[in-house]
Design an enzyme around this catalytic site. Structure first.
Site: not given
Length: 279
Positions: A69, A106, A130-131
């Site tokens: 991404k 998303d 926290a990804g």
């Protein structure tokens, strides 16, 4: 250059079990897009730039999943403000002149599923993890007019890496220790779990969920997760990763094709695939 055949694909590594071809191809069939096809391509972040550069004019768009991404955003000629703010793109759209435009559906997908679940503007949001998916959750919270987001993570350094994203989105990030996860889940109007399979399972036994809250778990296999089952048992509205998978695919479909997505046939195809054990 006009082309009669149009192609799209999902890129990622591993990619074998992606449901995206099932969803998009069902959409093409229902919309009467007979010249369209959608496939899977195994592709890591390092291979993505060369792969994209080598695609012919028949390629209309690419869905990008982990781990590509950030590379997708970097390879694009232009990008949506939300993709830039989040620092990641799950969508590459071929423009008429041949350039690539990056977006992050998303975020819009998460806003859609949370709004459909009854989330109201100004809701108190807690995010587990926290990804990359947590980045999208921050952006969704910003669009839902949340002024602050509590991020509960196992590593303080991971939360620090989210701070520039929160600043770009205009959201106040409130860090929290994983040891206090249960109390932060209990205080939330909206709880979002973005952690890998199994990580949040030990939390499920002792969360005093807030009445009327919404719980979203980005996972969908296996389903329900223990935390989702706990939330459902407490009467919460529960949203799964499958709901997000469909919503983000709808956004991609419409950008790739320029056609309104036939959502129900796409949903039904996804449902059949998952009920048959094909993930």
């Amino acid at each position: 250059m006009g082309v009669s055949t149009r192609r799209a694909a999902v890129l990622g590594k591993p990619i074998t079990h992606s449901l995206s071809p099932v969803i998009h191809n069902a959409g093409y069939a229902a919309a009467g897009l007979t010249g369209w096809s959608y496939t899977r391509i195994e592709c890591g972040a390092a291979e993505l730039p060369d792969l994209v550069a080598g695609l012919g004019p028949e390629w209309a768009g690419l869905s990008v999943t982990m781990p590509g991404k950030e590379a997708a955003l970097a390879v694009a000629d232009t990008a949506s403000p939300v993709a830039v703010a989040v620092g990641a793109a799950n969508t590459l759209v071929r423009r008429p002149g041949g350039s690539w435009y990056a977006d992050n559906t998303d975020v819009a997908g998460m806003v859609q599923v949370l709004t459909d679940a009854g989330v109201l503007p100004g809701a108190a949001v807690t995010v587990l993890g926290a990804g990359g998916t947590a980045r999208a959750a921050l952006a969704a919270a910003a669009r839902l007019a949340g002024t602050s987001v509590t991020v509960v993570a196992r590593r303080a350094a991971a939360v620090d890496e989210l701070r520039p994203v929160a600043d770009a989105l205009g959201v106040a990030l409130v860090p929290a220790d994983w040891a206090d996860a249960r109390q932060h889940l209990a205080a939330a109007d909206v709880a979002v779990s973005t952690v890998p399979k199994g990580v949040a399972d030990p939390l499920a036994d002792a969360v005093a969920w807030r009445s009327g809250a919404v719980f979203f778990d980005a996972l969908y296999d296996p389903w329900p997760t223990p935390l989702a089952a706990s939330a459902a048992a407490a009467g919460l509205r529960v949203v799964s990763g499958l709901d997000l998978l469909l919503a983000q695919a709808v956004g991609q479909f419409e950008q790739f094709t320029g056609v309104t997505a036939p959502v129900e046939p796409m949903r039904e195809a996804m449902r059949r695939a998952t009920s048959g054990g094909v993930l």
